[in-house]
Design a protein around this motif. Sequence first.
Motif, mmCIF file in Angstrom:
data_model
loop_
_atom_site.group_PDB
_atom_site.id
_atom_site.type_symbol
_atom_site.label_atom_id
_atom_site.label_comp_id
_atom_site.label_asym_id
_atom_site.label_seq_id
_atom_site.Cartn_x
_atom_site.Cartn_y
_atom_site.Cartn_z
ATOM 1 N N PRO A 183 0.980 -1.080 0.088
ATOM 2 C CA PRO A 183 0.036 -0.088 0.062
ATOM 3 C C PRO A 183 0.891 1.310 -0.202
ATOM 4 O O PRO A 183 0.372 2.326 -0.384
ATOM 5 C CB PRO A 183 -0.633 -0.016 1.406
ATOM 6 C CG PRO A 183 -0.816 -1.564 1.643
ATOM 7 C CD PRO A 183 0.347 -2.057 1.190
ATOM 8 N N GLU B 281 -2.954 0.644 7.539
ATOM 9 C CA GLU B 281 -4.413 0.586 7.452
ATOM 10 C C GLU B 281 -4.769 -0.507 6.818
ATOM 11 O O GLU B 281 -6.025 -1.122 6.921
ATOM 12 C CB GLU B 281 -4.769 2.117 6.843
ATOM 13 C CG GLU B 281 -4.649 3.223 7.665
ATOM 14 C CD GLU B 281 -4.904 4.680 6.695
ATOM 15 O OE1 GLU B 281 -4.887 4.567 5.507
ATOM 16 O OE2 GLU B 281 -5.127 5.862 7.312
ATOM 17 N N GLN B 282 -4.129 -0.963 5.523
ATOM 18 C CA GLN B 282 -4.660 -2.015 4.846
ATOM 19 C C GLN B 282 -4.356 -3.470 5.727
ATOM 20 O O GLN B 282 -5.229 -4.370 5.825
ATOM 21 C CB GLN B 282 -3.426 -2.360 3.571
ATOM 22 C CG GLN B 282 -4.039 -3.459 2.976
ATOM 23 C CD GLN B 282 -5.347 -3.352 2.349
ATOM 24 O OE1 GLN B 282 -5.612 -2.247 1.582
ATOM 25 N NE2 GLN B 282 -6.378 -4.219 2.555
ATOM 26 N N ASP C 218 -7.645 -3.475 7.971
ATOM 27 C CA ASP C 218 -8.693 -4.224 7.337
ATOM 28 C C ASP C 218 -8.571 -5.566 7.136
ATOM 29 O O ASP C 218 -9.597 -6.110 7.287
ATOM 30 C CB ASP C 218 -9.047 -3.419 5.858
ATOM 31 C CG ASP C 218 -9.392 -1.821 5.888
ATOM 32 O OD1 ASP C 218 -9.582 -1.448 7.075
ATOM 33 O OD2 ASP C 218 -9.166 -1.244 4.974
ATOM 34 N N ASP C 219 -7.394 -6.354 6.743
ATOM 35 C CA ASP C 219 -7.202 -7.579 6.471
ATOM 36 C C ASP C 219 -7.406 -8.330 7.704
ATOM 37 O O ASP C 219 -8.190 -9.282 7.964
ATOM 38 C CB ASP C 219 -5.754 -7.723 6.119
ATOM 39 C CG ASP C 219 -5.486 -7.171 4.682
ATOM 40 O OD1 ASP C 219 -6.578 -6.859 4.189
ATOM 41 O OD2 ASP C 219 -4.493 -7.096 4.216
#
Length: 214
Positions: free
Chosen positions: A35, A171-172, A175-176
């Motif tokens: 990301p 942040e990614q 989410d994961d």
Amino acid sequence: MTNRTFTALDRLMEQLDQALHTVFGPAPNPGRASPAAGKADAELSAAERELAGRLMRINHTGEICAQALYQGQAATARLPEVRGKMEQAAQEENDHLAWTEERIRELGGHTSYLNPLWYTGSFAIGALAGIIGDKWSLGFVAETERQVVRHLEGHLQRLPVEDNKSRAILEQMHDDEGRHATVAIESGGAELPEPIRQAMRCSSKIMTHTAYWI
């Protein structure tokens, strides 16, 4: 050519190979681009770079632990579909492992010297969870991921405001990990008793404090 039947020794050697690659090998090739790719590297002060590097080191160690947990659970899971979910989760965590290691190097830091210790302990815990039963193994995954989500939220608040590259990675990951927790519960995971959740939080605190410095 006939299909080979793998023995217990074969599986043990496979697990040992995975452990060596996870702890001592180079970061795996991620299935997704980082990301942070394409984002400008902000001008951070020496203190800000050190803080960001230490926080990313904690997250990298967390991913080492996640790999070990999932691999341990996959080794002892009873149902093939549960074993497959554990193996798939471990593959997805590869992305996080690669992203965090790359960012640590960019910040001029190093990964934790205690990663072999954390891997060994986490693999043993994962294997034990799998032996106890698949619903508890999935429940353990769900609770682990929930705690990781809260942990990431704290790091997002502590990161230097200008560090957009590290922020995008976390942040990614946030989410994961939240999705992994949801999938584990939907797949039949049981809610863990509060004393076990407390013990997990205590263990997590020890890991984060040591990885921050070592």
